[in-house]
Design a protein around this motif. Sequence first.
Motif, mmCIF file in Angstrom:
data_model
loop_
_atom_site.group_PDB
_atom_site.id
_atom_site.type_symbol
_atom_site.label_atom_id
_atom_site.label_comp_id
_atom_site.label_asym_id
_atom_site.label_seq_id
_atom_site.Cartn_x
_atom_site.Cartn_y
_atom_site.Cartn_z
ATOM 1 N N LYS A 3 79.323 -21.966 -71.787
ATOM 2 C CA LYS A 3 78.660 -22.824 -70.811
ATOM 3 C C LYS A 3 77.212 -23.129 -71.150
ATOM 4 O O LYS A 3 76.583 -23.953 -70.491
ATOM 5 C CB LYS A 3 78.737 -22.165 -69.426
ATOM 6 N N CYS A 4 76.652 -22.450 -72.145
ATOM 7 C CA CYS A 4 75.222 -22.628 -72.440
ATOM 8 C C CYS A 4 74.983 -23.993 -73.072
ATOM 9 O O CYS A 4 75.686 -24.397 -73.993
ATOM 10 C CB CYS A 4 74.726 -21.526 -73.364
ATOM 11 N N ILE A 5 73.984 -24.707 -72.538
ATOM 12 C CA ILE A 5 73.647 -26.031 -73.068
ATOM 13 C C ILE A 5 72.345 -26.001 -73.859
ATOM 14 O O ILE A 5 71.789 -27.022 -74.210
ATOM 15 C CB ILE A 5 73.543 -27.064 -71.922
ATOM 16 N N GLU A 6 71.815 -24.850 -74.089
ATOM 17 C CA GLU A 6 70.558 -24.646 -74.827
ATOM 18 C C GLU A 6 69.409 -25.477 -74.272
ATOM 19 O O GLU A 6 68.652 -26.100 -75.013
ATOM 20 C CB GLU A 6 70.731 -24.916 -76.332
ATOM 21 N N CYS A 7 69.306 -25.462 -72.952
ATOM 22 C CA CYS A 7 68.200 -26.197 -72.333
ATOM 23 C C CYS A 7 66.904 -25.415 -72.433
ATOM 24 O O CYS A 7 65.834 -25.960 -72.225
ATOM 25 C CB CYS A 7 68.530 -26.491 -70.875
ATOM 26 N N GLN A 8 66.994 -24.112 -72.715
ATOM 27 C CA GLN A 8 65.838 -23.227 -72.871
ATOM 28 C C GLN A 8 65.080 -23.028 -71.556
ATOM 29 O O GLN A 8 63.933 -22.578 -71.579
ATOM 30 C CB GLN A 8 64.868 -23.724 -73.963
ATOM 31 N N THR A 9 65.715 -23.327 -70.441
ATOM 32 C CA THR A 9 65.068 -23.052 -69.162
ATOM 33 C C THR A 9 64.783 -21.554 -69.022
ATOM 34 O O THR A 9 63.722 -21.149 -68.552
ATOM 35 C CB THR A 9 65.962 -23.534 -68.004
ATOM 36 N N CYS A 10 65.751 -20.758 -69.467
ATOM 37 C CA CYS A 10 65.594 -19.305 -69.420
ATOM 38 C C CYS A 10 64.395 -18.876 -70.253
ATOM 39 O O CYS A 10 63.594 -18.033 -69.840
ATOM 40 C CB CYS A 10 66.865 -18.639 -69.943
ATOM 41 N N THR A 11 64.281 -19.466 -71.448
ATOM 42 C CA THR A 11 63.202 -19.118 -72.365
ATOM 43 C C THR A 11 61.848 -19.414 -71.728
ATOM 44 O O THR A 11 60.926 -18.599 -71.779
ATOM 45 C CB THR A 11 63.356 -19.942 -73.665
ATOM 46 N N ASN B 296 65.303 -15.814 -76.022
ATOM 47 C CA ASN B 296 65.390 -17.024 -76.840
ATOM 48 C C ASN B 296 66.855 -17.437 -76.912
ATOM 49 O O ASN B 296 67.751 -16.630 -76.676
ATOM 50 C CB ASN B 296 64.807 -16.819 -78.244
ATOM 51 N N VAL B 297 67.060 -18.701 -77.195
ATOM 52 C CA VAL B 297 68.426 -19.201 -77.348
ATOM 53 C C VAL B 297 68.487 -19.882 -78.710
ATOM 54 O O VAL B 297 67.696 -20.774 -78.998
ATOM 55 C CB VAL B 297 68.792 -20.190 -76.226
ATOM 56 N N GLU B 298 69.381 -19.399 -79.553
ATOM 57 C CA GLU B 298 69.466 -19.929 -80.904
ATOM 58 C C GLU B 298 70.846 -20.520 -81.160
ATOM 59 O O GLU B 298 71.830 -20.098 -80.555
ATOM 60 C CB GLU B 298 69.131 -18.842 -81.934
ATOM 61 N N LEU C 155 73.589 -19.156 -78.675
ATOM 62 C CA LEU C 155 73.562 -17.725 -78.385
ATOM 63 C C LEU C 155 72.240 -17.394 -77.685
ATOM 64 O O LEU C 155 71.173 -17.454 -78.298
ATOM 65 C CB LEU C 155 73.678 -16.925 -79.690
ATOM 66 N N ALA C 156 72.339 -17.083 -76.406
ATOM 67 C CA ALA C 156 71.142 -16.695 -75.637
ATOM 68 C C ALA C 156 70.913 -15.203 -75.835
ATOM 69 O O ALA C 156 71.860 -14.414 -75.766
ATOM 70 C CB ALA C 156 71.363 -17.013 -74.166
ATOM 71 N N ARG C 157 69.667 -14.837 -76.102
ATOM 72 C CA ARG C 157 69.412 -13.428 -76.429
ATOM 73 C C ARG C 157 68.220 -12.863 -75.660
ATOM 74 O O ARG C 157 67.185 -13.497 -75.556
ATOM 75 C CB ARG C 157 69.131 -13.286 -77.930
ATOM 76 N N THR D 224 67.296 -18.637 -63.205
ATOM 77 C CA THR D 224 66.906 -20.014 -63.519
ATOM 78 C C THR D 224 67.933 -20.727 -64.390
ATOM 79 O O THR D 224 67.783 -21.922 -64.641
ATOM 80 C CB THR D 224 65.554 -20.056 -64.252
ATOM 81 N N CYS D 225 68.955 -20.045 -64.851
ATOM 82 C CA CYS D 225 69.867 -20.633 -65.835
ATOM 83 C C CYS D 225 70.568 -21.877 -65.282
ATOM 84 O O CYS D 225 71.328 -21.812 -64.318
ATOM 85 C CB CYS D 225 70.893 -19.594 -66.271
ATOM 86 N N ILE D 226 70.284 -22.981 -65.934
ATOM 87 C CA ILE D 226 70.838 -24.267 -65.533
ATOM 88 C C ILE D 226 72.353 -24.302 -65.704
ATOM 89 O O ILE D 226 73.090 -24.841 -64.879
ATOM 90 C CB ILE D 226 70.210 -25.389 -66.399
ATOM 91 N N GLY D 227 72.829 -23.723 -66.811
ATOM 92 C CA GLY D 227 74.264 -23.765 -67.104
ATOM 93 C C GLY D 227 75.062 -22.730 -66.326
ATOM 94 O O GLY D 227 76.277 -22.648 -66.472
ATOM 95 N N LYS D 228 74.371 -21.922 -65.515
ATOM 96 C CA LYS D 228 75.019 -20.846 -64.755
ATOM 97 C C LYS D 228 75.871 -19.978 -65.664
ATOM 98 O O LYS D 228 77.020 -19.653 -65.354
ATOM 99 C CB LYS D 228 75.870 -21.435 -63.622
ATOM 100 N N ILE D 229 75.298 -19.639 -66.821
ATOM 101 C CA ILE D 229 76.083 -18.857 -67.784
ATOM 102 C C ILE D 229 75.882 -17.357 -67.601
ATOM 103 O O ILE D 229 76.516 -16.559 -68.260
ATOM 104 C CB ILE D 229 75.730 -19.239 -69.243
ATOM 105 N N ARG D 230 74.933 -16.969 -66.714
ATOM 106 C CA ARG D 230 74.534 -15.560 -66.696
ATOM 107 C C ARG D 230 74.854 -14.869 -65.374
ATOM 108 O O ARG D 230 74.711 -15.454 -64.307
ATOM 109 C CB ARG D 230 73.024 -15.428 -66.926
ATOM 110 N N LEU D 231 75.230 -13.612 -65.486
ATOM 111 C CA LEU D 231 75.386 -12.750 -64.323
ATOM 112 C C LEU D 231 74.786 -11.405 -64.684
ATOM 113 O O LEU D 231 75.079 -10.850 -65.747
ATOM 114 C CB LEU D 231 76.869 -12.575 -63.976
HETATM 115 S S1 SF4 Z 1 68.930 -21.548 -69.094
HETATM 116 FE FE1 SF4 Z 1 71.112 -20.994 -69.336
HETATM 117 S S2 SF4 Z 1 72.089 -22.856 -70.131
HETATM 118 FE FE2 SF4 Z 1 69.884 -23.114 -70.442
HETATM 119 S S3 SF4 Z 1 69.557 -22.277 -72.537
HETATM 120 FE FE3 SF4 Z 1 69.182 -20.577 -71.130
HETATM 121 S S4 SF4 Z 1 71.165 -19.538 -71.064
HETATM 122 FE FE4 SF4 Z 1 71.604 -21.577 -71.897
#
Ligand code: SF4
Lengths: 300, 375
Positions: B34-42, B62-64, B149-151, B231-238
């Motif tokens: 589900k990750c779109i690498e928007c880097q909002t998390c970063t 970081n998301v690579e 890959l979000a790390r 903050t994850c936009i893709g709602k990939i995290r729990l």
């Molecule tokens: S905020 Fe969520 S969807 Fe966006 S890059 Fe980070 S892990 Fe991926």
Amino acid sequence: MRKLLFLSLLSLASLALAQSEVRVRYVNVPADAFPAQDPLAALWQRAPVTRVTLLPQTVTTPSLTAPSVPWLEVQALHNGTQVAFLLRWPDATRNASIDVDRFTDAVAIELPLDHQAPPSFMMGHPGGRVHIIHWKAIWQEDLDQGFQDVASLHPNYWVDLYFFADTPVPLYAEGEFPHHPAARSFKTPEALAQLSGAYVRNPVSILDRRVPVEEAMAEGFGTLTSQPKQNATGRGVWAGGQWQVVISRPLVTDDALDAQLGPGLRSVIAFAVWDGGQQNVGARKHYAPWVPLVFEELPQ
Amino acid sequence: MATVYNWQLKRDMAYLYEGQRPKRQIAYVFDTNKCIECQTCTVACKTTWTSGKGQEVMFWNNVETKPYGCYPLRWDLKTLELLGEQSWEGETYTGKTVFEAAPPGERVLGYRPEVEDYASPNLGEDVIAGLVEKGAFFQGVHQVWMFYLARICNHCTYPACLAACPRKAIYKRQEDGIVLIDQSRCRGYRECVKACPYKRVFFNMVTRISEKCIGCYPLVEQGEQPRCVQTCIGKIRLQGWLSAPEAPRRDNPIDYLVYVRKVALPLYPQFGLEPNVYYIPPVHVPRDFLVQMFGPGVDAAIAAYRAAKDDPELLGALLLFGNTPRIVTSYKVQDQQAIGYDEAGREVVRVPFQEPVYIRPYFDAERGVYRHNIT
Ligand code: SF4
Ligand code: SF4
């Protein structure tokens, strides 16, 4: 044959020298003439030189697998109230900055708190406390050149904004290089909170250092702790492939955590040297175990 | 060296200290699909924790893009290379961990990155694993793969950073398993930077000590999920709590995904740290690559994940992602809804399996306007 004999006598002599004592020569000079911060003072010619063999630290992990500094020369002076140690060792590269892959040159002396029964020379042991004084090249650089900041390491870093910095970052015109507020301008609690080490007053994160040395105590590996009260001073210069560093302090202090010294005292002293160019840091160091330390008496 | 049990390797292994699991263990599940690498998390992490001096190129999150993205440069390749051959027999790891492969005089096998290795945090972004043939077009399935890959720090059960610190300045909290560096004890030796195979400890050149992800403990202590999760936009995290491996709870969504259904897998389990960020592997990536990265459970994880739409309990757990700031400690599925509860048993989230559809008239007579689009 005679030459060979002479040579072997010579090496025996240097061995004897290596294991001999560090003699703290008494000099009758007032405090302002005492070379507490001058490794190049003429007065040092009066002090005998002791060469100490250095060994790579391999007793504990992490250890130093590739030693690069074979010896350290020690001279010492006292004037009845102060003591100074001049430490000289070969180091082809001057390393006085720190980054993830950069390490500083450094030296330390170690004294037992109990002169009659010195604890383990390796940082003391539980219940057997030692008094350690560190000098580091980067701290010398902080004093000589100003705090070694981001701009000194990476002059071309581009940063839009540091939150809460006291020097506000002006909005810059296009093509204009942004202003770098110095780390020392982070003074309010909000600003300092961005520099967590400085915020919690970690002694290695001091932004306005006054002396290039730090007094610490230890009771075994991994226990090195900065002393609340700092009485020592010093100064180091690098030239021609060697460091010359003075570490000095009052003979007697009102600090219960300090080794108390004085004329006529017989004790021991140990040393450590870090070669920053070889990524020496912490336990990855060169050391010399206890060497006898003899303070000359005051003249009658 | 002590002997500890690593459930991800299904065997005992050497570690510097005796094994002692915390009272509870912070854990995360990241769904790579589900990750779109928007880097909002970063950016959320950066603005919260690492916007100070000396942290210019420091990203606790970081998301690579895999396979080529890496921050710091080549972090995974270097450790895999150092470790040499890594072998599994069934679910048991038969190769060496970074602790077992430590060279003489070292506590952990590792390397220390250089300053340049941090200079390009998003190198390799969106670079695909192969060439696209001339004239190729999208036919429903991508012909060349890559994934995001979000790390973050894995708040490992057996942290290499902690083992490597000769000053014991790194500690793992009993109350939540979060691994922290004591900012007043650290003297900047960088043994942890060298030891962490995930390169999740960073050196601050201004304070001259090391820093790392703190699991947003001020939030977690109040029952809220960390910033990168919220903050994850893709709602990939729990984020939640992982029970001890011998006592999984089926109603704990993290336990359910990790232990019960095994759809979420550890990152490079062969390093031996028992990392606590679990990944749902990307379904479209060659299996060899995924097995190297997530261990032998990849096929089963993907099969279960693909069937989730017909699997209410699993679907329910997956729907909790990104739908509440609160930490969900238990959940149930009822009437085509996933319902999550916090520690006190209060309902904190309710997500329908199917979002209701509202059809609004083209012309809104009340406001006298036409609706052009969905907003
Ligand atoms: S905020 Fe969520 S969807 Fe966006 S890059 Fe980070 S892990 Fe991926
Ligand atoms: S991921 Fe690295 S920094 Fe985080 S706990 Fe594990 S070893 Fe330590």
